[in-house]
Structures are given as structure tokens and as C-alpha cells.
Write a protein that holds these residues in place. Sequence first.
Motif, PDB file in Angstrom:
ATOM      1  N   UNK A  15      -8.850 -36.423  11.322  1.00  0.00           N
ATOM      2  CA  UNK A  15     -10.278 -36.501  11.643  1.00  0.00           C
ATOM      3  C   UNK A  15     -10.914 -35.151  11.975  1.00  0.00           C
ATOM      4  N   UNK A  16     -10.141 -34.100  11.979  1.00  0.00           N
ATOM      5  CA  UNK A  16     -10.649 -32.786  12.383  1.00  0.00           C
ATOM      6  C   UNK A  16     -11.643 -32.190  11.392  1.00  0.00           C
ATOM      7  N   UNK A  17     -11.577 -32.621  10.138  1.00  0.00           N
ATOM      8  CA  UNK A  17     -12.450 -32.060   9.114  1.00  0.00           C
ATOM      9  C   UNK A  17     -11.820 -30.903   8.363  1.00  0.00           C
ATOM     10  N   UNK A  18     -10.742 -30.357   8.865  1.00  0.00           N
ATOM     11  CA  UNK A  18     -10.101 -29.222   8.203  1.00  0.00           C
ATOM     12  C   UNK A  18      -9.475 -29.596   6.862  1.00  0.00           C
ATOM     13  N   UNK A  19      -9.255 -30.883   6.638  1.00  0.00           N
ATOM     14  CA  UNK A  19      -8.563 -31.310   5.423  1.00  0.00           C
ATOM     15  C   UNK A  19      -9.453 -32.114   4.485  1.00  0.00           C
ATOM     16  N   UNK A  20     -10.768 -32.106   4.742  1.00  0.00           N
ATOM     17  CA  UNK A  20     -11.696 -32.896   3.938  1.00  0.00           C
ATOM     18  C   UNK A  20     -11.936 -32.319   2.549  1.00  0.00           C
ATOM     19  N   UNK A  21     -11.720 -31.050   2.375  1.00  0.00           N
ATOM     20  CA  UNK A  21     -11.893 -30.417   1.066  1.00  0.00           C
ATOM     21  C   UNK A  21     -10.613 -29.662   0.723  1.00  0.00           C
ATOM     22  N   UNK A  22     -10.350 -29.485  -0.571  1.00  0.00           N
ATOM     23  CA  UNK A  22      -9.149 -28.740  -0.967  1.00  0.00           C
ATOM     24  C   UNK A  22      -9.204 -27.292  -0.462  1.00  0.00           C
ATOM     25  N   UNK A  23      -8.060 -26.741  -0.195  1.00  0.00           N
ATOM     26  CA  UNK A  23      -7.969 -25.346   0.233  1.00  0.00           C
ATOM     27  C   UNK A  23      -8.166 -24.412  -0.954  1.00  0.00           C
ATOM     28  N   UNK A  24      -8.798 -23.276  -0.732  1.00  0.00           N
ATOM     29  CA  UNK A  24      -8.921 -22.226  -1.734  1.00  0.00           C
ATOM     30  C   UNK A  24      -7.970 -21.103  -1.329  1.00  0.00           C
ATOM     31  N   UNK A  25      -6.697 -21.285  -1.667  1.00  0.00           N
ATOM     32  CA  UNK A  25      -5.689 -20.324  -1.230  1.00  0.00           C
ATOM     33  C   UNK A  25      -5.869 -18.958  -1.869  1.00  0.00           C
ATOM     34  N   UNK A  26      -6.427 -18.911  -3.083  1.00  0.00           N
ATOM     35  CA  UNK A  26      -6.702 -17.605  -3.698  1.00  0.00           C
ATOM     36  C   UNK A  26      -7.673 -16.814  -2.834  1.00  0.00           C
ATOM     37  N   UNK A  27      -8.714 -17.466  -2.337  1.00  0.00           N
ATOM     38  CA  UNK A  27      -9.688 -16.793  -1.474  1.00  0.00           C
ATOM     39  C   UNK A  27      -9.073 -16.422  -0.133  1.00  0.00           C
ATOM     40  N   UNK A  28      -8.278 -17.316   0.441  1.00  0.00           N
ATOM     41  CA  UNK A  28      -7.627 -17.031   1.725  1.00  0.00           C
ATOM     42  C   UNK A  28      -6.791 -15.765   1.614  1.00  0.00           C
ATOM     43  N   UNK A  29      -6.025 -15.650   0.544  1.00  0.00           N
ATOM     44  CA  UNK A  29      -5.183 -14.457   0.346  1.00  0.00           C
ATOM     45  C   UNK A  29      -6.027 -13.220   0.039  1.00  0.00           C
ATOM     46  N   UNK A  30      -7.055 -13.391  -0.788  1.00  0.00           N
ATOM     47  CA  UNK A  30      -7.868 -12.248  -1.223  1.00  0.00           C
ATOM     48  C   UNK A  30      -8.706 -11.650  -0.092  1.00  0.00           C
ATOM     49  N   UNK A  31      -9.070 -12.454   0.872  1.00  0.00           N
ATOM     50  CA  UNK A  31      -9.963 -12.003   1.945  1.00  0.00           C
ATOM     51  C   UNK A  31      -9.245 -11.370   3.136  1.00  0.00           C
ATOM     52  N   UNK A  32      -7.945 -11.090   3.000  1.00  0.00           N
ATOM     53  CA  UNK A  32      -7.245 -10.423   4.092  1.00  0.00           C
ATOM     54  C   UNK A  32      -6.069  -9.634   3.550  1.00  0.00           C
ATOM     55  N   UNK A  33      -5.670  -8.644   4.308  1.00  0.00           N
ATOM     56  CA  UNK A  33      -4.587  -7.759   3.874  1.00  0.00           C
ATOM     57  C   UNK A  33      -3.212  -8.366   4.081  1.00  0.00           C
TER      58      UNK A  33
END
Length: 187
Positions: A102-120
Motif C-alpha cells: 500500500x505504500x505506492x512505491x510499487x504501483x508503477x514499474x521501476x525504471x532501472x536504467x534511469x536509476x543507474x544513469x542518474x547516479x555514480x
Amino acid sequence: MVLIHGNAGASVEGIWFPYLKRELEALGVEVVAETFPDPIKGRMRYWLPYLSDVVRPDERTVIVGHSSGALAAFRYAEKAPLLGTFAVAGHHHDCGFELERRSGFFDTPWDWDAVRAHQSFIEQFHSKDDPWVPFDVAEELHELTGSTFHAMDGMGHFGSYDQQMDTFPELLEAIRRRLSGTHTEDR
């Protein structure tokens, strides 16, 4: 440096957060450690606006997220830059818990490419005996994020609930290595 606690009533006043804050500040690191709104349910609709509008991390910010705090760091990194994330007992799905679902963190698919690209970097700490986040979930997260993975024994959920854990020297040392640029791969 931003420290983000987990849900179920956690705060930055408990477990190893005060130790980490004190040790990092002694090194001259500016640390933001605040209890997020809605700390029981840990809902994304409150946590992400608080993170982006109040805490306001940027490309020079490292986030240390414990459990649901790691979820907030990853969702933030889908849309905005960070220097990096330390995920402690992190996960990427609800692990069968209604509170997480119910937290909302899992309501949409993750964009792991963006997660990796936006940090070192992404570094991950997980214990093989975590009672809340199975180790295979941590291994999946490692594959998805390309994290540096620190597999540990006997650490449970790293201080949550009835477990006493008021220091975390392994995490402090990993942060020191990253901040000094002397990182080495563990796995």
C-alpha cells in the motif's frame, strides 16, 4: 549526505542513524537526518515530495536509505540526479507485506536504467538472515541496479524492531571510501 529511515514507525533517532550522523559530521560531512512524514505507513505520495521539496538532494548528494528509505532513494533517482545511494536492507517489491504493497512505491514499474544513469554508484548492504527482505530479493536488486553488493551474516534487518544495533562501522567505512574516491569492489 541524506539519511532516510524505513517505515513502521522508524526514525533517524533509532538504530545506527545517530552513530552514522555523528561519525560523518566528525569527518566534516554535512548530514540531513530528519524523520519523514507518515513514518508508520511510509507512503511514496508523502515521502517523495518531502525529499524533493524539503530535503532537496542534488547531484552532489549521497543518500543512505534503510529498507523503505532505499525505495525513496531509488524512486527519486528515476527522475533526478544523485551522487550515489547506499541501500541497507533495500528491496524492489513488497515482499508479501500489505504495508509495503500500500505504500505506492510499487504501483508503477521501476525504471532501472534511469536509476543507474542518474547516479555514480549504488552500494547495497544485505544480511543473509534478514527476516523481512529475503536474501534472493537483495540479489535480484543487485542485478537490477548493478550495485556493489555487501552480503553480511547475522545482521538481520540492520537494527529494526527488537534487534539492537547502534553502530554500523562497515557502512561508515564504505561511505568513507566513496567520499575519498578509494572505492574497491566487494562483489
